[in-house]
Design a protein around this motif. Structure first.
Motif, PDB file in Angstrom:
ATOM      1  N   UNK A  17       0.877  -1.199  -0.143  1.00  0.00           N
ATOM      2  CA  UNK A  17      -0.052   0.125   0.050  1.00  0.00           C
ATOM      3  C   UNK A  17       0.714   1.251  -0.026  1.00  0.00           C
ATOM      4  N   UNK A  18       1.951   1.089   0.711  1.00  0.00           N
ATOM      5  CA  UNK A  18       2.965   2.237   0.814  1.00  0.00           C
ATOM      6  C   UNK A  18       3.490   2.600  -0.591  1.00  0.00           C
ATOM      7  N   UNK A  19       3.695   1.551  -1.437  1.00  0.00           N
ATOM      8  CA  UNK A  19       4.290   1.566  -2.622  1.00  0.00           C
ATOM      9  C   UNK A  19       3.424   2.306  -3.613  1.00  0.00           C
ATOM     10  N   UNK A  20       2.131   1.609  -3.567  1.00  0.00           N
ATOM     11  CA  UNK A  20       1.138   2.153  -4.409  1.00  0.00           C
ATOM     12  C   UNK A  20       0.939   3.613  -4.263  1.00  0.00           C
ATOM     13  N   UNK A  21       0.922   4.099  -2.926  1.00  0.00           N
ATOM     14  CA  UNK A  21       0.712   5.352  -2.431  1.00  0.00           C
ATOM     15  C   UNK A  21       1.836   6.127  -3.363  1.00  0.00           C
ATOM     16  N   UNK A  22       3.201   5.761  -3.360  1.00  0.00           N
ATOM     17  CA  UNK A  22       4.004   6.593  -4.009  1.00  0.00           C
ATOM     18  C   UNK A  22       3.814   6.435  -5.340  1.00  0.00           C
ATOM     19  N   UNK A  23       3.617   5.570  -5.888  1.00  0.00           N
ATOM     20  CA  UNK A  23       3.422   5.426  -7.555  1.00  0.00           C
ATOM     21  C   UNK A  23       2.096   6.341  -7.989  1.00  0.00           C
ATOM     22  N   UNK A  24       1.237   6.289  -6.977  1.00  0.00           N
ATOM     23  CA  UNK A  24       0.100   7.324  -7.299  1.00  0.00           C
ATOM     24  C   UNK A  24       0.574   8.761  -7.586  1.00  0.00           C
ATOM     25  N   UNK A  25       1.679   8.974  -6.891  1.00  0.00           N
ATOM     26  CA  UNK A  25       2.092  10.313  -7.164  1.00  0.00           C
ATOM     27  C   UNK A  25       2.997  10.504  -8.477  1.00  0.00           C
ATOM     28  N   UNK A 100       5.067  10.529   1.185  1.00  0.00           N
ATOM     29  CA  UNK A 100       4.947  11.573   0.103  1.00  0.00           C
ATOM     30  C   UNK A 100       5.692  12.707   0.104  1.00  0.00           C
ATOM     31  N   UNK A 101       5.865  13.042   1.324  1.00  0.00           N
ATOM     32  CA  UNK A 101       6.668  14.293   1.696  1.00  0.00           C
ATOM     33  C   UNK A 101       8.243  13.787   1.454  1.00  0.00           C
ATOM     34  N   UNK A 102       8.706  12.681   1.728  1.00  0.00           N
ATOM     35  CA  UNK A 102       9.922  12.165   1.663  1.00  0.00           C
ATOM     36  C   UNK A 102      10.313  11.810   0.042  1.00  0.00           C
ATOM     37  N   UNK A 103       9.102  11.486  -0.357  1.00  0.00           N
ATOM     38  CA  UNK A 103       9.221  11.414  -2.057  1.00  0.00           C
ATOM     39  C   UNK A 103       9.613  12.725  -2.510  1.00  0.00           C
ATOM     40  N   UNK A 104       9.265  13.594  -2.237  1.00  0.00           N
ATOM     41  CA  UNK A 104       9.112  15.147  -2.907  1.00  0.00           C
ATOM     42  C   UNK A 104      10.567  15.606  -2.536  1.00  0.00           C
ATOM     43  N   UNK A 105      11.286  15.312  -1.479  1.00  0.00           N
ATOM     44  CA  UNK A 105      12.593  15.732  -1.141  1.00  0.00           C
ATOM     45  C   UNK A 105      13.566  14.889  -1.839  1.00  0.00           C
ATOM     46  N   UNK A 106      13.184  13.513  -1.896  1.00  0.00           N
ATOM     47  CA  UNK A 106      14.037  12.504  -2.562  1.00  0.00           C
ATOM     48  C   UNK A 106      14.130  12.891  -4.402  1.00  0.00           C
ATOM     49  N   UNK A 107      13.202  13.477  -4.889  1.00  0.00           N
ATOM     50  CA  UNK A 107      13.287  13.943  -6.331  1.00  0.00           C
ATOM     51  C   UNK A 107      14.432  14.815  -6.275  1.00  0.00           C
ATOM     52  N   UNK A 108      14.820  15.479  -5.308  1.00  0.00           N
ATOM     53  CA  UNK A 108      15.953  16.611  -5.542  1.00  0.00           C
ATOM     54  C   UNK A 108      17.206  15.996  -5.392  1.00  0.00           C
ATOM     55  N   UNK A 109      17.277  15.068  -4.309  1.00  0.00           N
ATOM     56  CA  UNK A 109      18.490  14.423  -4.311  1.00  0.00           C
ATOM     57  C   UNK A 109      18.891  13.259  -5.243  1.00  0.00           C
ATOM     58  N   UNK A 110      18.099  12.705  -5.937  1.00  0.00           N
ATOM     59  CA  UNK A 110      18.352  11.814  -7.094  1.00  0.00           C
ATOM     60  C   UNK A 110      19.209  10.631  -6.613  1.00  0.00           C
ATOM     61  N   UNK A 111      19.682   9.909  -7.778  1.00  0.00           N
ATOM     62  CA  UNK A 111      19.972   8.573  -7.587  1.00  0.00           C
ATOM     63  C   UNK A 111      21.297   8.437  -7.390  1.00  0.00           C
ATOM     64  N   UNK A 112      22.152   9.271  -7.952  1.00  0.00           N
ATOM     65  CA  UNK A 112      23.462   9.018  -8.133  1.00  0.00           C
ATOM     66  C   UNK A 112      24.111   9.297  -6.629  1.00  0.00           C
ATOM     67  N   UNK A 113      23.607  10.212  -6.043  1.00  0.00           N
ATOM     68  CA  UNK A 113      23.924  10.327  -4.660  1.00  0.00           C
ATOM     69  C   UNK A 113      23.568   9.329  -3.558  1.00  0.00           C
ATOM     70  N   UNK A 114      22.428   8.681  -3.803  1.00  0.00           N
ATOM     71  CA  UNK A 114      22.172   7.418  -3.200  1.00  0.00           C
ATOM     72  C   UNK A 114      23.392   6.271  -3.242  1.00  0.00           C
ATOM     73  N   UNK A 115      23.828   6.004  -4.421  1.00  0.00           N
ATOM     74  CA  UNK A 115      24.864   4.831  -4.523  1.00  0.00           C
ATOM     75  C   UNK A 115      26.122   5.557  -4.283  1.00  0.00           C
ATOM     76  N   UNK A 116      26.684   6.794  -4.196  1.00  0.00           N
ATOM     77  CA  UNK A 116      27.668   7.277  -3.805  1.00  0.00           C
ATOM     78  C   UNK A 116      28.068   7.608  -2.376  1.00  0.00           C
ATOM     79  N   UNK A 117      26.826   7.741  -1.646  1.00  0.00           N
ATOM     80  CA  UNK A 117      26.894   8.208  -0.209  1.00  0.00           C
ATOM     81  C   UNK A 117      27.010   6.766   0.641  1.00  0.00           C
TER      82      UNK A 117
END
Lengths: 125, 125
Positions: A17-25, A100-117
């Motif tokens: 349900x949490x996944x669906x909630x995000x993908x609905x965004x 949903x709020x965390x999704x909004x901030x994660x948008x700005x961080x992006x993926x490369x940071x995720x794997x680099x950190x």
DNA sequence: TGATTGTATTCGTTTATCCGCATGCAGTAA
DNA sequence: TTACTGCATGCGGATAAACGAATACAATCA
């Protein structure tokens, strides 16, 4: 009948349900969902496949990424109704709002940071 | 969120969907559901309790019988919507149609016959 | 080619669900 | 009271679901 039961079963897990909630965004890759929902990779992948099999999601590859999104075009009437019920029910839910709020901030961080950190939550450290 | 997942979980079992299909027609006691759906007593009782806990059914005692029915008055919006989806989805389902037909004939047979005949499906032989 | 990164899948374990069987309990009637 | 009937529940076994860890696979890039 079995198909209907399977459809409901796909929605009977809190993580899904949490996944669906995000993908609905918006459309997301596995990696983003891992970060936002703080899940392991295999867990995220498996739940996504479950939701796919139940007919809620579609999948496309974009380079390395597997992009998942709500399959509005192929869903039949009661899938669409169910997605609507989930959206409505989670509108005021605290966990869903935070996700949903965390999704909004994660948008700005992006993926490369995720794997680099080397975050313990994401993308292999 | 957990409550929503629990609600869907209650609908994720084929037997419970068949029970709902019958109760969407009319109020029934455990014994009637056993006959119509060809289930054991404990199995029927437990599924009914699951549906009760999930908020779909209400219960009243009438003498020896435990009468179960859809709890339209107490259900919130998405419970009602879900019940509607189930009804719609099972409208043209073969198993569901047969069950409803069997319910119609069982109405005329009644309970005393069930326990008197010693049917292997019902009411203690 | 080989290294890297994102994702799927296999494996083994833990937990939950479903079920029949037997028993217990509540309401009714003799 | 005792007997009977409809129903709930405890127990144990079988099956399925969920999970982390490790591994395999696929796409990209050096």
């Amino acid at each position: 009948m079995r198909k209907l039961a399977k459809t409901f079963k796909a929605l009977s897990d809190e993580t899904r349900l949490r996944i669906l909630n995000i993908l609905l965004e918006r459309e997301c890759c596995v990696c983003e969902l891992m970060q936002v929902l703080d899940l392991t990779q295999s867990r995220t992948s498996r739940h996504l496949i479950t939701l796919c099999d139940a007919g809620f999601l579609k999948f496309r590859r974009q380079g390395l990424w597997a992009m998942y999104s709500i399959d509005w075009e192929s869903m039949d009437k009661y899938h669409i109704d169910l997605a609507g019920i989930v959206r409505e029910a989670l509108k005021d839910n605290q966990t869903a709002i935070l996700d949903r709020q965390k999704l909004a901030t994660t948008e700005k961080i992006g993926l490369t940071v995720c794997s680099a950190t080397g975050s313990k939550n994401g993308c292999r450290n």
